[in-house]
Design a protein around this motif. Structure first.
Motif, short mmCIF file in Angstrom:
data_model
loop_
_atom_site.label_atom_id
_atom_site.label_comp_id
_atom_site.label_asym_id
_atom_site.label_seq_id
_atom_site.Cartn_x
_atom_site.Cartn_y
_atom_site.Cartn_z
N SER A 107 0.87 -1.18 0.00
CA SER A 107 0.00 0.00 0.00
C SER A 107 0.90 1.22 0.00
CB SER A 107 -0.92 0.02 1.22
OG SER A 107 -0.17 0.24 2.40
N CYS A 108 0.34 2.35 -0.44
CA CYS A 108 1.12 3.58 -0.47
C CYS A 108 0.20 4.77 -0.29
CB CYS A 108 1.86 3.70 -1.79
SG CYS A 108 3.04 5.07 -1.83
N THR A 109 0.62 5.70 0.55
CA THR A 109 -0.06 6.98 0.74
C THR A 109 0.90 8.06 0.26
OG1 THR A 109 -1.26 6.12 2.65
CG2 THR A 109 -1.14 8.53 2.41
N GLU A 124 12.56 15.29 3.20
CA GLU A 124 11.16 15.67 3.06
C GLU A 124 10.34 14.43 2.77
OE1 GLU A 124 11.28 18.51 -0.12
OE2 GLU A 124 12.36 19.98 1.10
N LEU A 125 9.34 14.16 3.61
CA LEU A 125 8.50 12.98 3.46
C LEU A 125 7.64 13.10 2.21
CD1 LEU A 125 7.60 10.28 4.70
CD2 LEU A 125 5.86 11.58 5.97
N ALA A 126 7.73 12.11 1.32
CA ALA A 126 6.95 12.11 0.09
C ALA A 126 5.86 11.04 0.09
CB ALA A 126 7.87 11.89 -1.11
N ALA A 127 6.08 9.94 0.83
CA ALA A 127 5.09 8.86 0.85
C ALA A 127 5.38 7.92 2.01
CB ALA A 127 5.13 8.08 -0.46
N THR A 128 4.34 7.24 2.45
CA THR A 128 4.48 6.14 3.41
C THR A 128 3.78 4.93 2.82
OG1 THR A 128 2.47 6.78 4.61
CG2 THR A 128 4.58 7.65 5.44
N GLY A 129 4.20 3.76 3.26
CA GLY A 129 3.56 2.57 2.71
C GLY A 129 3.84 1.34 3.53
N THR A 130 3.24 0.25 3.06
CA THR A 130 3.44 -1.07 3.68
C THR A 130 3.84 -2.04 2.58
OG1 THR A 130 1.12 -1.72 3.41
CG2 THR A 130 1.74 -0.64 5.49
N PHE A 131 4.48 -3.11 3.02
CA PHE A 131 5.04 -4.09 2.08
C PHE A 131 5.13 -5.40 2.85
CE2 PHE A 131 8.71 -6.10 0.05
CZ PHE A 131 8.60 -5.75 -1.29
N THR A 132 4.47 -6.45 2.40
CA THR A 132 4.49 -7.72 3.11
C THR A 132 5.17 -8.79 2.26
OG1 THR A 132 2.46 -7.20 4.30
CG2 THR A 132 3.10 -9.53 4.20
N HIS A 133 6.23 -9.35 2.81
CA HIS A 133 6.89 -10.51 2.21
C HIS A 133 6.33 -11.76 2.88
CE1 HIS A 133 11.03 -9.03 0.55
NE2 HIS A 133 10.17 -9.23 -0.42
N VAL A 134 5.91 -12.74 2.08
CA VAL A 134 5.58 -14.06 2.58
C VAL A 134 6.64 -14.99 2.01
CG1 VAL A 134 3.92 -15.96 2.54
CG2 VAL A 134 3.11 -13.60 2.74
N TYR A 135 7.27 -15.75 2.88
CA TYR A 135 8.31 -16.67 2.44
C TYR A 135 7.70 -18.00 2.04
CZ TYR A 135 11.84 -13.34 3.25
OH TYR A 135 12.61 -12.21 3.13
N VAL A 136 8.08 -18.43 0.83
CA VAL A 136 7.56 -19.66 0.26
C VAL A 136 8.72 -20.52 -0.23
CG1 VAL A 136 5.35 -18.61 -0.42
CG2 VAL A 136 7.25 -18.67 -2.06
#
Length: 145
Positions: free
Chosen positions: A62-64, A104-116
């Motif tokens: 996700s990204c804001t 200077e903050l330009a964006a925040t986000g989330t990132f999920t790695h699932v190990y397979v």
């Protein structure tokens, strides 16, 4: 804000990142997330993570967007871990434009790695070398009360 991210990973913008409107296109931020996390993992573990028995696939992002960036801006991507599970890691990220004497903050986000498993693509435990590298990045919630 930058102090709440234990890692700041440098990522340069590229000529091709700009869109017709003269700023970095929104989908490119996801590339910055992917580049920063994986480059940092390779550096922090001293391992080519592509050669491990388990691979981290991106299951969610996700990204804001908070500010505009464009080529030739230099960026710093803040990395921290919100949750370290058995087979997954939830990263929280921030894209900062390096303005020389400030970020200077330009964006925040989330990132999920699932190990397979690299062959079966079934979830497996996070490789020990990865777990050891990310444990110091886990953000602990402040105590209630």
């Amino acid at each position: 804000m930058k102090h709440s991210y234990p890692v700041l990973w440098p990522v340069p913008t590229r000529w091709a990142d700009n869109d017709h409107y003269g700023h970095v296109n929104n989908v490119t931020y996801y590339s910055y997330f992917d580049t920063a996390v994986n480059a940092w993992l390779i550096s922090a573990t001293g391992t080519d993570i592509r050669d491990l028995h388990a691979i981290g696939v991106v299951a969610q992002t996700s990204c804001t967007f908070l500010g505009s960036i464009s080529f030739p801006d230099m960026l710093q991507v803040g990395i921290r871990v919100a949750r370290l599970g058995n087979s997954s890691i939830n990263y929280e990220l921030a894209v900062f434009r390096d303005a020389g004497d400030s970020l200077e903050l330009a964006a925040t986000g989330t990132f999920t790695h699932v190990y397979v498993d690299e062959q079966t693509r079934k979830p497996v435990p996070i490789p020990a070398v990865i777990r050891a590298a990310v444990e110091p990045l886990v953000v602990t919630a402040p105590a209630e009360g």
